[in-house]
Enzyme design. Structure first.
Site, PDB file in Angstrom:
ATOM      1  N   ARG A   1       0.824  -1.220   0.000  1.00 46.34           N
ATOM      2  CA  ARG A   1       0.000   0.000   0.000  1.00 46.34           C
ATOM      3  C   ARG A   1       0.850   1.257   0.000  1.00 46.34           C
ATOM      4  O   ARG A   1       0.403   2.323  -0.435  1.00 46.34           O
ATOM      5  CB  ARG A   1      -1.004  -0.041   1.157  1.00 46.34           C
TER       6      ARG A   1
ATOM      7  N   GLU B   1       5.041 -10.694  14.536  1.00 47.71           N
ATOM      8  CA  GLU B   1       4.510 -11.299  15.753  1.00 47.71           C
ATOM      9  C   GLU B   1       4.871 -12.795  15.802  1.00 47.71           C
ATOM     10  O   GLU B   1       5.300 -13.314  16.815  1.00 47.71           O
ATOM     11  CB  GLU B   1       2.991 -11.110  15.766  1.00 47.71           C
TER      12      GLU B   1
HETATM   13  P1  AMP Z   1       3.800  -2.096  11.802  1.00 48.57           P
HETATM   14  O1  AMP Z   1       5.031  -2.686  11.212  1.00 48.57           O
HETATM   15  O2  AMP Z   1       3.300  -2.830  13.004  1.00 48.57           O
HETATM   16  O3  AMP Z   1       3.929  -0.601  12.025  1.00 48.57           O
HETATM   17  O4  AMP Z   1       2.637  -2.322  10.725  1.00 48.57           O
HETATM   18  C1  AMP Z   1       2.553  -1.519   9.616  1.00 48.57           C
HETATM   19  C2  AMP Z   1       2.246  -2.302   8.364  1.00 48.57           C
HETATM   20  O5  AMP Z   1       1.227  -3.279   8.570  1.00 48.57           O
HETATM   21  C3  AMP Z   1       1.740  -1.366   7.291  1.00 48.57           C
HETATM   22  O6  AMP Z   1       2.366  -1.732   6.062  1.00 48.57           O
HETATM   23  C4  AMP Z   1       0.239  -1.578   7.262  1.00 48.57           C
HETATM   24  O7  AMP Z   1      -0.201  -1.631   5.933  1.00 48.57           O
HETATM   25  C5  AMP Z   1       0.001  -2.899   7.969  1.00 48.57           C
HETATM   26  N1  AMP Z   1      -0.980  -2.796   9.077  1.00 48.57           N
HETATM   27  C6  AMP Z   1      -0.735  -2.990  10.395  1.00 48.57           C
HETATM   28  N2  AMP Z   1      -1.840  -2.861  11.141  1.00 48.57           N
HETATM   29  C7  AMP Z   1      -2.822  -2.553  10.274  1.00 48.57           C
HETATM   30  C8  AMP Z   1      -4.226  -2.248  10.429  1.00 48.57           C
HETATM   31  N3  AMP Z   1      -4.837  -2.249  11.632  1.00 48.57           N
HETATM   32  N4  AMP Z   1      -4.930  -1.936   9.317  1.00 48.57           N
HETATM   33  C9  AMP Z   1      -4.343  -1.926   8.102  1.00 48.57           C
HETATM   34  N5  AMP Z   1      -3.041  -2.202   7.892  1.00 48.57           N
HETATM   35  C10 AMP Z   1      -2.278  -2.511   8.956  1.00 48.57           C
END
Ligand code: AMP
Length: 172
Positions: A58, A95
């Site tokens: 995205r 995770e």
């Molecule tokens: P993080 O690495 O935990 O910051 O997660 C970010 C990545 O995971 C991004 O590329 C988001 O597209 C996806 N992501 C994580 N949580 C969500 C959520 N609740 N809704 C949509 N995309 C998410």
């Protein structure tokens, strides 16, 4: 403009307990998407990057729109095995298990100023992995920008950088 009205919340997707933020309605509205990209363009104007780096997948949508609107280059950071030629890669913990991101070795000129973009900041793990990946590339990261920030997950604190971290809209 209240862009939250263009972000759908889907409970228990892609797995139980996650409330997925879907920005597809933003993309379907030329007016709302132009607004989002105008906000990103203001950030780009302030931080003065040479190139926008978008994180699969995205981040490609946000990043390429921004790059076109701001007259900047665009470089994709991809999941493993997608890029031809030689790549730099970085592994990072999810995770459960490990994931990997890659970028083409010839994507940048030395000392280019880079703005990282993605759709959403959750824990900051993906952003941190991308920062680590960029360390191979002889570039300067000037900022990181997201459409959506989930503040309860403390991603901003977890991101290992002193550069500005921007988001257009946040959820607590
Ligand atoms: P993080 O690495 O935990 O910051 O997660 C970010 C990545 O995971 C991004 O590329 C988001 O597209 C996806 N992501 C994580 N949580 C969500 C959520 N609740 N809704 C949509 N995309 C998410």
């Amino acid at each position: 403009m209240d862009i939250k009205t263009y972000i759908d919340e889907i409970p228990d997707f892609p797995k139980p307990g996650i409330v997925f933020k879907d920005f597809s309605p933003l993309l379907r509205s030329p007016k709302a998407w132009s607004y989002v990209i105008s906000k990103f363009s203001e950030i780009a104007k302030e931080l003065n990057p040479d190139v926008v780096v978008g994180i699969e997948s995205r981040g490609f949508i946000v990043g390429s729109s921004l790059a076109t609107a701001s007259g900047l280059g665009f470089v994709p950071v991809r999941k493993p095995g997608k890029l031809p030629g030689t790549v730099f890669g970085v592994e990072y913990e999810l995770e459960y298990g490990l994931d990997r991101l890659e970028v083409s070795k010839n994507a940048f000129q030395e000392n280019q100023r880079v703005l990282l973009v993605d759709d959403l900041l959750a824990t900051g793990g993906t952003a941190n992995a991308t920062i680590n990946l960029m360390k191979n590339c002889n570039v300067e990261i000037v900022g990181i920008a997201f459409i959506i920030e989930l503040t309860a997950l403390n991603g901003r604190k977890n991101i290992n950088t002193k550069v500005p971290i921007k988001s257009i809209v946040s959820y607590s």
